[in-house]
Write a protein that holds these residues in place. Structure first.
Motif, PDB file in Angstrom:
ATOM      1  N   UNK A 561     -24.214  76.158 117.225  1.00 34.40           N
ATOM      2  CA  UNK A 561     -23.479  75.624 118.368  1.00 34.40           C
ATOM      3  C   UNK A 561     -22.306  76.531 118.737  1.00 34.40           C
ATOM      4  N   UNK A 562     -21.845  77.347 117.777  1.00 30.86           N
ATOM      5  CA  UNK A 562     -20.759  78.281 118.048  1.00 30.86           C
ATOM      6  C   UNK A 562     -21.320  79.688 118.295  1.00 30.86           C
ATOM      7  N   UNK A 563     -22.304  79.818 119.186  1.00 34.64           N
ATOM      8  CA  UNK A 563     -22.880  81.099 119.558  1.00 34.64           C
ATOM      9  C   UNK A 563     -22.886  81.228 121.072  1.00 34.64           C
ATOM     10  N   UNK A 564     -22.928  82.497 121.539  1.00 33.06           N
ATOM     11  CA  UNK A 564     -22.849  82.752 122.977  1.00 33.06           C
ATOM     12  C   UNK A 564     -24.128  82.386 123.713  1.00 33.06           C
ATOM     13  N   UNK A 565     -25.293  82.653 123.103  1.00 31.13           N
ATOM     14  CA  UNK A 565     -26.567  82.505 123.804  1.00 31.13           C
ATOM     15  C   UNK A 565     -27.311  81.279 123.282  1.00 31.13           C
TER      16      UNK A 565
END
Length: 796
Positions: A561-565
């Motif tokens: 959930x804490x990723x850019x894509x």
């Protein structure tokens, strides 16, 4: 070993005079040979030194080389001989007679008897009456012994014996000691059952043999004219039986395995193990399947300084049920080539193939069927290189897709080839870190099944970040650039044969860590509060017209959930303008730092609609994502629980949830359960256990229940199941296991596995133990030996 002199016990050969023999001394060491007057003077000197040192502080303890597990052969000629008895007579350096509680000790060999005659020039000991030898923990008892002490050559009449390596016990008419490592035992019995007092005691299993060869150097035993009896019933009469004395490898036939299968019928395997070299071995496993025919299988393993690997294969010339040839193979190889180029190369191979689409259904335990995705078998070769901040690899990947007409699947794309280079540096000026990655891949598959053209895809991806962090906070801005080019082998729907895409991404990641000490349930704990905020922005770039070769949705969890894509792979880069907020609180033991509990929350706040989707997908328009809630609690060393819930605040219900609990109060007692559900797709319950039945039923016993069940609540049926019973008989273990593995939507493979393990000898039956180890979390082998036996545990 020669066994022709069975009737006349051999006399030990003459040996050079032993260098030293002394009366009993309480010291662990002794001086060199001396005359009696010298002994007397030495004793006075020692007494005087002891008197003079009475007022000195005691010396510090230090390790003693005399406590070595094995006595080096070059030191044995220097060891003194100690004798002790009620009466000692003889001539110095010729012969000595010890009577009444007689004892002769040299190094790790101790002889006790009513009477011992020792001929020092021949190094020959003759013992009579209640003779007992302790040789490095191996115990021999009997009425009469004649032995060359240093060479350990001689004979023992009517002996009983007990070996320390596997705690085996037995009796015989005669033992011929060939040397300190080898012996021949005539009319022998052999068992690892603990003897009980009384003349009527019989072990639960007993091996009898005309001749029993013991080789402690090779750590093996060989029984000639052998019969294995189980509760007095002959179960395995064999002319020659070889067995290990320890866990050391040894060539020879392994015990046959037997199983019942609902598809293949009776399965009988007679494996042969070939110990080729210390770093190479092979196992040949011919198997007869009563409904199918003969199957030839084998495994070859090798381990070299620069490479290692395993080769598995099986071949059935004609399957009577399918009326065709069946085969499978698996190759796993890894190799390091340090001198090939600067920095060195590494090579890895993982090849898996089977003969037909039905193989995964008919042979679920095939060497090539090793993964949960049994219908997708990968064959892959990778050549990798690295030097400092630079790395590169070239890969060829081809899939074999095993189709099922009732549930066809779209095959994944082969990568023939893929070439990638990467530069990465975490110590750039101004505290910056970053990397640049370039990749070229040719994707190939059957366009009639994928409904999109094959392609050559090249991309360059660069990222740079500047992390700031301290014990109580962190802040990391990051920028990323992704440029991709496609060359198609057939035109797209818009008529294009090529396409380009360039996408930038910017993100900010920040968090705080607060700590405090609190009292909880009467104990002091350290509580943390860790808020985190993650913002990501990626502008929209038209991509939905592009084929999809390797992209898919990220799993929605606390890690992603804490990723850019929102997508994994490189064919889709989601347009993003969102903020992710999270909060974690931990309870820790301040003394050890161990985590007692963890609670977490995370949710995304979207400022613009996400228009980039996977083929067939719809744009994401929700301003608030589902909420992730998680908790993990280690109640005690015996209890542990963990759960994660994906909650939809709009519908006020959970979309997906997992929950697990484990109870492990002691050895051979473990229960683990898990519940997994995804709304509208699946709902499963999984439980695995190993537990003594006497805890459940009361009374005393040695029965254990073992198993693992996977049940689909959506379909109201068992998916996979393993249920069995184990019996611990002290010197033997019995196992009966029923295995059921789902083989497609229309049926399942069922097997009944029987196994009896005679500790210290062999395992007979099917490989039920391997099935239990592979499927039951934290399964423990009953009475598994965890320490190496030491001769000092039986020190005289």
């Amino acid at each position: 070993m020669d066994s022709t002199n069975a009737t006349d016990p051999p006399r030990p050969p003459r040996a050079p005079p032993f260098p030293s023999m002394h009366r009993r001394s309480r010291s662990r060491t002794a001086p060199r040979p001396a005359r009696p007057l010298a002994w007397f003077l030495a004793g006075l000197a020692a007494a005087g030194m002891a008197q003079a040192q009475e007022d000195l502080p005691p010396p510090a303890l230090r390790p003693s080389p005399a406590l070595a597990e094995t006595v080096p052969s070059e030191l044995r000629p220097q060891l003194p001989t100690f004798v002790e008895g009620q009466s000692i007579s003889g001539r110095p350096e010729l012969e000595t007679v010890i009577e009444g509680d007689a004892m002769l000790r040299r190094g790790d060999t101790v002889i006790r008897a009513d009477r011992i005659e020792y001929d020092q020039p021949q190094d020959l000991a003759r013992a009579r009456g209640n003779v007992r030898i302790n040789r490095a923990g191996d115990i021999f008892t009997g009425p009469r012994l004649e032995m060359n002490v240093e060479a350990f050559e001689g004979f023992f009449t009517d002996p009983s014996y007990r070996f320390i390596a596997n705690d085996a016990y037995g009796r015989a008419d005669l033992i011929e000691f060939l040397d300190d490592k080898r012996a021949v035992i005539r009319n022998a019995t052999y068992t690892t059952c603990t003897p009980e007092p009384g003349e009527g005691w019989l072990p639960e299993w007993l091996l009898t043999a005309d001749r029993l060869y013991i080789d402690n150097e090779e750590e093996t035993g060989l029984a000639v004219g052998a019969t294995l009896r189980f509760f007095g019933v002959p179960v395995l009469p064999v002319p020659v039986l070889s067995f290990p004395l320890t866990e050391k490898r040894k060539s020879g036939f392994l015990p046959p395995t037997l199983a019942l299968n609902n598809r293949s019928g009776l399965e009988l395997t007679l494996p042969y193990y070939w110990d080729i070299a210390p770093n190479r071995d092979a196992t040949l496993s011919p198997t007869i399947l009563s409904r199918r025919g003969l199957q030839l299988g084998g495994e070859f393993r090798y381990l070299e300084p620069g490479y290692q690997g395993v080769l598995d294969a099986s071949f059935m010339p004609n399957d009577a049920l399918r009326d065709r040839e069946r085969w499978a193979y698996s190759v796993r190889h890894s190799q390091y080539l340090p001198q090939a180029v600067r920095g060195g190369l590494s090579l890895s191979l993982n090849l898996n193939r089977v003969s037909d689409d039905d193989y995964w259904r008919d042979f679920t335990r095939s060497p090539a069927i090793v993964s949960l995705t049994q219908r997708l078998l990968a064959s892959e070769g990778v050549l990798a290189w690295g030097l400092g901040n630079y790395s590169a690899f070239a890969r060829a990947l081809r899939w074999q897709t095993l189709q099922d007409v009732t549930a066809p699947i779209v095959p994944p794309y082969d990568r023939m080839p893929q070439v990638q280079g990467r530069w990465q540096n975490t110590y750039l000026p101004l505290g910056l870190s970053g990397y640049v990655e370039a990749d070229h891949t040719q994707f190939q598959s059957d366009s009639r099944l994928t409904l999109q053209p094959n392609s050559q895809r090249s991309y360059v991806m660069a990222q740079i970040s500047r992390p700031w962090q301290a014990p109580g906070w962190f802040f990391t801005p990051r920028a990323q650039f992704h440029a991709t080019h496609y060359e198609f082998d057939a035109p797209l729907a818009n008529g294009r044969l090529s396409a380009d895409r360039t996408v930038p991404t910017f993100s900010l990641d920040a968090g705080l860590v607060f700590e405090r000490e609190v009292q909880l349930l009467g104990m002091s704990v350290l509580q943390t509060l860790e808020p985190r905020a993650f913002y990501a922005y990626t502008p929209f770039r038209a991509q939905n017209f592009l084929p999809n070769y390797d992209s898919g949705l990220h799993d929605f969890n606390f890690a992603t959930i804490f990723t850019e894509n929102a997508f994994v792979g490189h064919d889709r880069i989601a347009d993003t303008n969102l903020l992710t907020l999270g909060l974690i609180s931990r309870l820790q033991d301040p003394a050890t730092g161990g985590e007692l509990a963890r609670f977490g929350y995370a949710q995304r706040l979207r400022y613009e609609n996400q228009q980039v989707t996977l083929p067939g997908g719809a744009p994401v328009v929700d301003r608030f994502s589902d909420v992730l809630l998680g908790a993990a609690i280690n109640w005690s060393p015996t209890w542990a629980t963990e759960t994660t819930v994906q909650y939809n605040p709009k519908t006020d219900r959970s979309e997906r949830a997992t929950a697990g609990v484990r109870y492990h109060p002691g050895p051979y007692r473990v229960v683990s359960a898990a519940y997994r559900t995804q709304r509208g797709l699946s709902e499963q319950f999984d439980i695995g256990w190993q537990w003594p039945l006497q805890d459940l039923l009361g009374g005393e016993g040695r029965w254990y229940s073992v198993g693992r069940l996977n049940y689909s609540l959506k379909d109201n049926r068992l998916v996979d199941s393993i249920v069995g019973l184990e019996y611990d008989g002290c010197c033997w273990t019995g196992r009966v296991v029923l295995e059921r593995l789902q083989a497609g939507s229309s049926g399942a493979n069922k097997r009944i596995l029987f196994q009896v393990e005679f500790r210290g000898l062999a395992r007979l039956g099917s490989n039920a133990l391997g099935v239990l180890r592979d499927n039951i979390p934290r399964y423990q082998l009953l009475q598994q030996q965890t320490t190496t036996p030491s001769r000092f545990t039986r020190y005289d």
